[in-house]
Write a protein that holds these residues in place. Structure first.
Motif, PDB file in Angstrom:
ATOM      1  N   ASP A   1       0.891  -1.400  -0.030  1.00 18.91           N
ATOM      2  CA  ASP A   1       0.198  -0.003   0.026  1.00 18.91           C
ATOM      3  C   ASP A   1       0.844   1.118   0.081  1.00 18.91           C
ATOM      4  O   ASP A   1       1.604   1.443   0.922  1.00 18.91           O
ATOM      5  CB  ASP A   1      -0.698  -0.177   1.064  1.00 18.91           C
ATOM      6  CG  ASP A   1      -1.771   1.197   1.312  1.00 18.91           C
ATOM      7  OD1 ASP A   1      -1.564   1.999   0.402  1.00 18.91           O
ATOM      8  OD2 ASP A   1      -2.576   1.360   2.187  1.00 18.91           O
ATOM      9  N   PRO A   2       0.778   2.073  -0.965  1.00 21.55           N
ATOM     10  CA  PRO A   2       1.756   3.281  -1.217  1.00 21.55           C
ATOM     11  C   PRO A   2       1.552   4.072   0.005  1.00 21.55           C
ATOM     12  O   PRO A   2       2.425   4.820   0.365  1.00 21.55           O
ATOM     13  CB  PRO A   2       1.391   3.775  -2.567  1.00 21.55           C
ATOM     14  CG  PRO A   2       0.916   2.752  -3.171  1.00 21.55           C
ATOM     15  CD  PRO A   2      -0.042   1.824  -2.218  1.00 21.55           C
ATOM     16  N   ALA A   3       0.281   4.382   0.340  1.00 20.41           N
ATOM     17  CA  ALA A   3      -0.180   5.433   1.382  1.00 20.41           C
ATOM     18  C   ALA A   3       0.547   4.796   2.761  1.00 20.41           C
ATOM     19  O   ALA A   3       0.923   5.678   3.363  1.00 20.41           O
ATOM     20  CB  ALA A   3      -1.690   5.458   1.511  1.00 20.41           C
ATOM     21  N   PHE A   4       0.567   3.566   2.856  1.00 22.74           N
ATOM     22  CA  PHE A   4       1.133   3.026   4.234  1.00 22.74           C
ATOM     23  C   PHE A   4       2.635   3.425   4.301  1.00 22.74           C
ATOM     24  O   PHE A   4       3.203   3.914   5.063  1.00 22.74           O
ATOM     25  CB  PHE A   4       0.832   1.587   4.315  1.00 22.74           C
ATOM     26  CG  PHE A   4       1.320   0.794   5.313  1.00 22.74           C
ATOM     27  CD1 PHE A   4       0.836   1.065   6.637  1.00 22.74           C
ATOM     28  CD2 PHE A   4       2.656   0.148   5.191  1.00 22.74           C
ATOM     29  CE1 PHE A   4       1.902   0.198   7.635  1.00 22.74           C
ATOM     30  CE2 PHE A   4       3.142  -0.744   6.418  1.00 22.74           C
ATOM     31  CZ  PHE A   4       2.785  -0.511   7.427  1.00 22.74           C
ATOM     32  N   ALA A   5       3.171   3.104   3.115  1.00 23.11           N
ATOM     33  CA  ALA A   5       4.734   3.247   2.835  1.00 23.11           C
ATOM     34  C   ALA A   5       4.937   4.506   3.409  1.00 23.11           C
ATOM     35  O   ALA A   5       5.981   5.017   3.866  1.00 23.11           O
ATOM     36  CB  ALA A   5       5.089   2.527   1.726  1.00 23.11           C
ATOM     37  N   ALA A   6       4.252   5.586   2.651  1.00 26.63           N
ATOM     38  CA  ALA A   6       4.408   6.853   2.680  1.00 26.63           C
ATOM     39  C   ALA A   6       4.188   7.329   4.303  1.00 26.63           C
ATOM     40  O   ALA A   6       5.229   8.273   4.608  1.00 26.63           O
ATOM     41  CB  ALA A   6       3.622   7.674   2.016  1.00 26.63           C
ATOM     42  N   GLU A   7       3.320   6.933   5.139  1.00 26.20           N
ATOM     43  CA  GLU A   7       3.237   7.044   6.442  1.00 26.20           C
ATOM     44  C   GLU A   7       4.453   6.771   7.051  1.00 26.20           C
ATOM     45  O   GLU A   7       4.925   7.484   7.747  1.00 26.20           O
ATOM     46  CB  GLU A   7       1.970   6.522   6.836  1.00 26.20           C
ATOM     47  CG  GLU A   7       0.676   7.176   6.561  1.00 26.20           C
ATOM     48  CD  GLU A   7      -0.369   6.473   7.430  1.00 26.20           C
ATOM     49  OE1 GLU A   7      -0.266   5.613   8.288  1.00 26.20           O
ATOM     50  OE2 GLU A   7      -1.680   6.633   6.938  1.00 26.20           O
ATOM     51  N   MET A   8       5.002   5.529   6.798  1.00 24.61           N
ATOM     52  CA  MET A   8       5.819   4.922   7.469  1.00 24.61           C
ATOM     53  C   MET A   8       7.252   5.883   7.142  1.00 24.61           C
ATOM     54  O   MET A   8       8.174   6.008   8.233  1.00 24.61           O
ATOM     55  CB  MET A   8       6.351   3.688   7.004  1.00 24.61           C
ATOM     56  CG  MET A   8       5.508   2.497   7.183  1.00 24.61           C
ATOM     57  SD  MET A   8       5.149   2.256   9.091  1.00 24.61           S
ATOM     58  CE  MET A   8       3.321   3.236   9.059  1.00 24.61           C
ATOM     59  N   LEU A   9       7.377   6.146   6.108  1.00 26.71           N
ATOM     60  CA  LEU A   9       8.996   6.891   5.874  1.00 26.71           C
ATOM     61  C   LEU A   9       8.707   8.472   6.460  1.00 26.71           C
ATOM     62  O   LEU A   9       9.320   8.880   7.155  1.00 26.71           O
ATOM     63  CB  LEU A   9       8.828   7.346   4.296  1.00 26.71           C
ATOM     64  CG  LEU A   9      10.114   8.093   3.746  1.00 26.71           C
ATOM     65  CD1 LEU A   9      11.382   7.734   4.503  1.00 26.71           C
ATOM     66  CD2 LEU A   9      10.261   8.179   2.225  1.00 26.71           C
ATOM     67  N   ILE A  10       7.382   9.001   6.293  1.00 27.09           N
ATOM     68  CA  ILE A  10       7.477  10.394   6.983  1.00 27.09           C
ATOM     69  C   ILE A  10       7.561  10.195   8.442  1.00 27.09           C
ATOM     70  O   ILE A  10       8.057  11.132   9.183  1.00 27.09           O
ATOM     71  CB  ILE A  10       6.104  11.028   6.492  1.00 27.09           C
ATOM     72  CG1 ILE A  10       5.838  11.364   5.078  1.00 27.09           C
ATOM     73  CG2 ILE A  10       5.582  12.045   7.384  1.00 27.09           C
ATOM     74  CD1 ILE A  10       4.691  11.735   4.612  1.00 27.09           C
TER      75      ILE A  10
END
Lengths: 205, 205
Positions: free
Chosen positions: A149-158
């Motif tokens: 899930d790209p949104a999940f991945a983005a949350e993790m990085l941020i």
DNA sequence: TTTATTTTGGACTGGACAGTCCAGTCCAGA
DNA sequence: TCTGGACTGGACTGTCCAGTCCAAAATAAA
């Protein structure tokens, strides 16, 4: 009312907004209009010539500050370079005194100004996540990242880029604020390991 | 003064602290002592029989609330199980209404009560990170995780578990708060991939 | 120079709130 | 039953602040 191309007025209004932001930044919504006026080199009544009241002035100021925190995201040579550039830009803005102050103020006043807080949330963190997610989704399609899930991945990085350092700045400003670029790189590499393509046995230097 | 084993007094004081916490939780330091007294079913003067002033009462209440947010960390069957149990406990506490409220209050008042904010930071996030780091360091020694800075790894895991959901609860309480246990597991698996031992070519399911 | 607009300075209202004082009441334990 | 410590109720002070009003001065534009 409050026409804005009148010479004196046109110069006064932005001065008020800037002064108000300084005052709110340092003292939160507590800051008195007297203080704002003094900073703007103006008398209290003048504030009311430009804004109907404290709440509306606060709203204008916060929207202005919110806009100034937004983070850009441009493509770089490699995915890693892109993410590192993003991480540096994000940390620079979010961890800056202004970034910390606007966050602190809105967290404090969320109950009193729910729309402002919601707007900040949507225009700041959520929008940033969305744009980052697009980049990540593209990378996933190219096989540069595991499909997830790209949104999940983005949350993790941020989250990894910001969380702890923001907390420190919010709560223990006296303490040291170490690690800059180095931390960004470490986080991005950590992220790339977590979301490396499933099969790849490659290891990066 | 304020002897505390006197029957009526012994019952009154905790009632005041509880009432004060409720009031501060909902309205921040703004909450008036009148409001606290009303909630405690007591008259304003009685507050001054137990506390020298608003600031001291606030301090007591915040220290009390801080303590109640602390997270336990106990070993489980596997590293993954241990981390998932930790993640669930952490999220449950930190994302609870009390956790959000104490965070919000201290972020808002950090300038006015720097020692309180510093205490919260040290006893909460930092202490949690430290304890988690010990577990991670042990796992690294056993070869279950790649050798890396355990404190850094702990920060990453905690950040991923909390950041975005806390933000949502702070700023957009109206919005939906989805994903519970599932998210914890996803984050822990993400973390385990990021910090998998360097050589291991294993893949989990 | 005239005129319309803005800014100034100061005064005033009304409300909120922390902190203080005191006389009277209540109650648990001696 | 008596008594001391705790609670009550109400009044009062001082402070801070948002918002309003108004007459006079300053200033830009016509």
């Amino acid at each position: 009312m409050t026409g804005q191309a009148n010479g004196r007025t046109a110069a006064t209004r932005p001065r008020i907004v800037r002064a108000a932001w300084e005052a709110f930044r340092e003292r939160g919504y507590r800051a008195s209009l007297e203080e704002v006026a003094a900073r703007a080199g103006v008398v209290r009544q003048t504030l009311y010539n430009h804004f109907p009241g404290k709440k509306l002035l606060f709203g204008e100021v916060v929207r202005h500050a919110t806009r100034s925190i937004l983070v850009t995201l441009e493509g770089g040579e490699s995915l890693r370079e892109t993410l590192i550039a993003f991480g540096r830009a994000l940390r620079e803005r979010v961890l800056s005194p202004d970034g910390i102050a606007v966050y602190r103020t809105l967290v404090a006043e969320a109950a009193t100004f729910p729309e402002l807080a919601g707007h900040f949330f949507a225009e700041g963190p959520v929008a940033t996540r969305e744009r980052l997610a697009e980049v990540l989704a593209a990378a996933m399609r190219k096989g540069l990242l595991r499909r997830d899930d790209p949104a999940f991945a983005a949350e993790m990085l941020i989250a990894m880029l910001i969380e702890f350092d923001r907390l420190r700045r919010l709560l223990a400003p006296a303490g040291k604020h170490p690690a800059g670029d180095h931390k960004t790189e470490a986080v991005v590499d950590c992220f790339l390991r977590a979301f490396a393509p499933r099969d790849s046995g490659k290891k990066r230097t």
